[in-house]
Design an enzyme around this catalytic site. Structure first.
Site, PDB file in Angstrom:
ATOM      1  N   ASP A 137      -9.710  40.845  74.947  1.00 19.50           N
ATOM      2  CA  ASP A 137     -10.888  40.415  74.211  1.00 19.50           C
ATOM      3  C   ASP A 137     -12.106  41.017  74.906  1.00 19.50           C
ATOM      4  O   ASP A 137     -12.000  42.076  75.535  1.00 19.50           O
ATOM      5  CB  ASP A 137     -10.933  38.872  74.225  1.00 19.50           C
ATOM      6  CG  ASP A 137     -11.593  38.295  72.992  1.00 19.50           C
ATOM      7  OD1 ASP A 137     -12.809  38.477  72.868  1.00 19.50           O
ATOM      8  OD2 ASP A 137     -10.881  37.666  72.193  1.00 19.50           O
ATOM      9  N   HIS A 160     -17.134  34.901  73.208  1.00 19.46           N
ATOM     10  CA  HIS A 160     -15.930  34.977  72.375  1.00 19.46           C
ATOM     11  C   HIS A 160     -14.653  34.784  73.181  1.00 19.46           C
ATOM     12  O   HIS A 160     -13.829  33.904  72.899  1.00 19.46           O
ATOM     13  CB  HIS A 160     -15.909  36.324  71.656  1.00 19.46           C
ATOM     14  CG  HIS A 160     -14.820  36.451  70.640  1.00 19.46           C
ATOM     15  ND1 HIS A 160     -13.590  36.966  70.934  1.00 19.46           N
ATOM     16  CD2 HIS A 160     -14.789  36.131  69.324  1.00 19.46           C
ATOM     17  CE1 HIS A 160     -12.837  36.971  69.848  1.00 19.46           C
ATOM     18  NE2 HIS A 160     -13.544  36.459  68.850  1.00 19.46           N
ATOM     19  N   SER A 218     -10.019  34.451  64.852  1.00 21.06           N
ATOM     20  CA  SER A 218     -10.067  34.596  66.308  1.00 21.06           C
ATOM     21  C   SER A 218      -9.762  33.279  66.998  1.00 21.06           C
ATOM     22  O   SER A 218      -9.288  33.249  68.133  1.00 21.06           O
ATOM     23  CB  SER A 218     -11.447  35.079  66.751  1.00 21.06           C
ATOM     24  OG  SER A 218     -11.560  36.463  66.665  1.00 21.06           O
TER      25      SER A 218
END
Length: 1008
Positions: free
Chosen positions: A159, A191, A343
């Site tokens: 990521d 994220h 996600s």
């Protein structure tokens, strides 16, 4: 429910490849697919502006790669996958599409594709267990009753940057990596930190709960800013696989397929890694990568009401669904936030997978994936569907469906030892590894290893213990520990139970067998026996009449265990007894002063060597590869017989016999070869015989010498055809199998052209002669076919002649070319021709129209090397205008160094097919009248070919499938099972041995 394997791809092609040697379909399908640069470079924002990923052919050197890239003003920057792929840099402002088009035309370039950009697949939202609605939805609390994960399990989060010191994640990080820089440092980001918290946030009474709070996280950054590239993702996947990640979570994606990434994915799967990826947030049916690769689990997103999220992608590549709306988790800055997206759904599945692998770390990625697919709440259409895949994940079901590595161990309630019985120990395993079973004392000391490192892949075992320790002593009554260990090198688990033992073995002597010995050979005989309990033992040797010969033991107190009696063959006075049969009588008195059952063992004493006589069939052995030399051994007593053949120096040449035989006549046969199966040289040889009886008495016999002569017909080995294509001496090699006088001559038909050697004495081995294409007068012979004859005669006047062909081609250029090539006026180039020259020459290439008028000169008297060559025509004439007829001709003119002209003429046609393709036919063969599930293809060809089949939904539609078939000369019938019952569109490409391509099409809508 439609399986993913049918619907994962959007395009299929069919291609027939002509090969000099057969190539398997598996080899063909392993090749990368080169997609047209026009398609690859449609949108500038989807790839890095000044980079390409290029795969060269394996044989291309670094200098050749640099030269090829130099032609397009590019240079090599770095490499991927151990050098299989190259990252190429081009100058600022370069047209990547045109550069790619130029590169793919080079035969040494296998594949060119952009360095794609990847974006995060979550949707940000404004702003601790109560806020995590999804944990109760997937029944995580019930799963935690069984496992909260294991620190031995690692989830790689590929990521952007995970905040390693976040209160929820501190102490969980292992082997961090920045795939962009190659280092370990990166900037923490929202994220990745959110994803890692969903998977593994700690139970620390601070904030949120991770699904698998005890597992480790391997943070891997692939992003530079808001985008990642193909090469960084490849490096990340390989790094995770090579550093023992158990699961890879990829909450990222791109709509572009990348061959290097798929290779990396397949590599990770082969290393035992389970890969999970987000399906994408476009609300689209279009595939997203890496989620769409076969070896990746693709996860769609659901809302709190179990409805599919509006943004979630859907389609035939969806495997599972998981909560992905209003997901509360950790973010960078040691804070927390809600977020939406697939996600967030992917790490929910990764967390559940981590629980499964924690409960049983011996499961393969495929086994874990199967458990996950069976552990869902079925939403939408019953069974698999394109929205939820196999359903929304349920953590409690997944953990409940996961078998422990080792089941409960079953043992007898009480194991009563009697000396002849064993205790059965039963258990089952789940997963692949090695198991060991040990018996330990109550204090934990290992007494016996019953089994060690036995392979298991989910097996039921019943192993047996005889109540003895490793030194074969019976254990005493008491309680013992039974322990099973299972390991695979990365994980090790133990399971144990107890077994109560009652030792009820009576005092007894366990002994058996008949023994034979010779005191003169071994000096003594040792007879093993076992005493089951301590006792007083007496051992007496008696003769046939029962008279005592010697007392070896007399009421000697001995402990339980394995023992032995030794007798030297003498009586009580120390005198050697006579040959004959004797008995060893063993008796005991136990601890309760009770006599046990006596045991008797027969002993045969023998001091006489076995008799043997050896007779030869002949004193001369004419070795000719057809007959053997023979001898007869007359054996008068049972014995083990070994027969060798030796040379005059006594060196062993070969062992001929090694066996035990009763008294008999034994045939000996030798073919003249040594123990390496090579013929021996001429000389004197003899047989050596050793006969040993059961007591060890040995007799040796040497035969008389005999002579070996080589009577094989002299043989000559050489190439049947050789080619003389340049002036000067040519060396022709040959091999003589045996020595002799050699004569060599050059002939044309029956006429002698030149004598090379006459009755020249030559030894066996590699030899040669030379010829310069001249006759006896040293005049140059014309081009043509000649013969060389080699005759050898040995000392026994045996002879052999070998005849080979010499093809003199000093002045001739042979042009190999296709009779027809494809003409397509709507492509650039309109036609391509691969041809071959047998030798170098000045080449002119012209294009003619149907009226034999020249329209274009491609080459004019250019010096071209011998070998494979290529030219193309862009459809323009010499005046720069385009030609539009259906048929043209090309003429290749080659001039050799002597001015001789050679020509070849072929056709460029949009209609005609190659001569080696006789016919192609097909018909539909449905199982039911309304289904069209198979296509029957018939190929009639004149030479072996390999067929690649590309299948589309419709003309210019998405590729569905590609298959490869090996065809032999003649008619080949192939039944192709279609991926659907709809009418489909097929393309066929033929390629000859020179590389020329021919295309064809089949549209089922036109025929059915």
């Amino acid at each position: 429910m439609r399986p993913k394997s049918i619907w994962s791809f959007s395009l299929f092609f069919l291609c027939l490849l002509f090969m000099a040697l057969p190539v398997s379909a598996d080899e063909i399908t392993d090749q990368p697919k080169q997609i047209s640069p026009d398609v690859l470079f449609q949108e500038q924002k989807e790839f890095v502006e000044r980079e390409l990923i290029v795969k060269f052919a394996p044989e291309v050197s670094s200098d050749e790669r640099a030269a090829i890239l130099g032609q397009v003003n590019a240079q090599e920057d770095s490499q991927l996958l151990d050098g299989d792929f190259t990252i190429v840099k081009v100058p600022k402002g370069s047209d990547l599409k045109n550069i790619a088009k130029s590169l793919v035309k080079n035969k040494q370039v296998v594949l060119v594709e952009p360095n794609y950009k990847f974006t995060k697949t979550y949707i940000p939202k404004e702003p601790k267990f109560q806020q995590q609605w999804y944990l109760n939805k997937i029944q995580a609390p019930k799963a935690w009753d069984k496992t909260k994960g294991s620190s031995a399990i690692t989830v790689a989060v590929i990521d952007d940057g995970v905040q390693q010191n976040h209160p929820e994640l501190k102490g969980k990080m292992v082997k961090p990596y920045n795939a962009v820089t190659g280092g370990t440092q990166y900037t923490p980001q929202l994220h990745a930190t959110h994803v890692a918290g969903i998977i593994a946030a700690s139970f620390n009474k601070i904030g949120i709960a991770g699904i698998a709070p005890n597992v480790k996280i391997m943070p891997i950054n692939v992003f530079s800013g808001e985008q990642a590239t193909s090469d960084s993702l490849v490096r990340a996947i390989i790094y995770a696989a090579d550093h023992n990640a158990d699961i890879i979570n990829m909450s990222l994606g791109s709509p572009r397929y990348s061959y290097p990434i798929e290779i990396a994915v397949n590599y990770a799967k082969s290393k035992g890694v389970l890969l999970i990826a987000a399906a994408g947030n476009d609300g689209s049916f279009l595939p997203e990568y890496p989620a769409s690769y076969d070896n990746v689990l693709s996860v769609s997103a659901t809302a709190q009401d179990d409805q599919i999220a509006y943004f979630s992608n859907r389609g035939n590549y969806i495997d599972l669904a998981a909560p992905g709306v209003n997901i509360y988790s950790s973010i960078s800055g040691s804070s927390y936030a809600y977020a939406n997206g697939t996600s967030m759904a992917a790490p929910v599945v990764s967390g559940v997978a981590a629980l499964v692998r924690s409960r049983n770390p011996f499961l393969s990625p495929g086994q874990v994936a199967t458990i996950l697919k069976k552990s869902t709440v079925d939403l939408g259409t019953k069974g698999w569907d394109y929205l939820y895949g196999y359903g929304r994940i349920d953590a409690n079901k997944a953990v409940s469906n996961t078998s422990l590595p080792i089941s409960n161990i079953t043992v007898p309630k009480i194991y009563t030892m009697k000396g002849t019985n064993k205790a059965g120990i039963s258990f089952s395993t789940s997963g692949k590894g090695k198991i060991s079973l040990t018996i330990k004392s109550a204090s934990g000391t290992t007494l016996r290893t019953v089994a060690a490192n036995k392979d298991t892949s989910g097996s039921k075992f019943t192993l047996y213990w005889d109540g003895k320790t490793s030194n074969k002593k019976s254990v005493s009554s008491g309680t013992y520990k039974v322990e099973v260990k299972m390991t695979n090198g990365r994980a090790t688990v133990y399971k144990s139970t107890t077994i109560k033992v009652v030792n009820n073995i009576k005092a007894a002597i366990l002994v058996s067998g008949t023994y034979t010995f010779s005191p003169k050979v071994s000096g003594k005989i040792t007879i093993p026996y076992e005493l089951t309990q301590k006792a007083k033992v007496t051992a007496i040797v008696k003769d046939k009449s029962g008279k005592t010969v010697n007392t070896i033991l007399n009421k000697k107190a001995l402990s339980a265990g394995r023992k032995s009696i030794v007798w030297n063959g003498k009586n009580s006075k120390g005198q050697l007894v006579k040959n004959g049969s004797y008995n060893l009588v063993l008796s005991l008195i136990d601890s309760k002063n009770k006599a046990g059952t006596p045991k008797k063992v027969q002993i045969n004493l023998d001091t006489i060597s076995p008799g043997a006589k050896l007779t030869l069939s002949s004193s001369l052995f004419k070795m000719d590869n057809k007959t053997n030399h023979k001898a007869t051994l007359q054996l008068k007593e049972s014995a083990t017989v070994i027969v060798y053949v030796k040379n005059e120096k006594g060196t062993v040449i070969k062992k001929l016999i090694n066996k035990t035989s009763k008294p008999a006549a034994i045939a000996i046969s030798w073919n003249g070869k040594n123990d390496k199966n090579a013929l021996v040289p001429e000389g004197k040889y003899y047989y050596f015989v050793q006969a040993k009886d059961a007591a060890g008495n040995t007799t040796t016999v040497n035969s008389n010498r005999f002579s070996l002569q080589d009577w094989r017909v002299p043989a000559i080995q050489a190439n049947k055809d050789v080619y003389l294509q340049t002036k000067g001496l040519m060396t022709i090699a040959y091999q003589l199998i045996k020595s002799g006088n050699v004569t060599v001559g050059i002939y044309q038909g029956s006429s002698l052209i030149k004598n090379i050697k006459t009755d020249a004495a030559e030894l066996a081995g590699n030899r040669s002669f030379q010829w310069d294409a001249t006759d006896e007068a040293n005049q140059q012979v014309p081009d043509g076919d000649y013969q060389f004859k080699i005759k050898v005669t040995d000392k026994y006047n045996l002879s052999q002649t070998f005849t080979g062909n010499i093809h003199v081609q000093i002045t001739k250029i042979i042009i190999s070319y296709p009779s027809v090539v494809t003409l397509n006026l709507y492509e650039t180039p309109v036609s391509e021709v691969y041809y071959k020259l047998s030798s170098a020459g000045k080449v002119t290439i012209e294009i003619l129209n149907e009226y034999n008028e020249k329209v274009r000169t491609i080459k004019q008297s250019e010096l071209v090397k011998g070998g494979n060559q290529y030219f193309s025509w862009n459809g323009e004439n010499d005046d720069g205008y385009y030609e539009w007829d259906d048929t043209y001709y090309y003429v290749i003119t080659a001039e050799n160094e002597y001015g001789r002209i050679f020509k070849a003429k072929g056709k460029m046609s949009s209609i005609d097919k190659p001569s080696w393709l006789k016919s192609v036919s097909f018909h539909d063969d449905p199982e039911y009248y309304y289904y069209h599930d198979k296509m029957n293809l018939s190929f009639d060809v004149k030479q072996p070919l390999t067929a690649d089949l590309y299948v589309y939904d419709y003309e210019n539609g998405p590729l569905l499938e590609k298959n490869s078939y090996s065809l032999q000369s003649g008619t080949n019938k192939i039944v192709y099972t279609k991926p659907s019952y709809y009418y489909l569109f097929y393309k066929i490409c033929y390629r000859d041995s020179l590389g020329n391509q021919y295309w064809d099409e089949i549209d089922e809508w036109d025929y059915f």
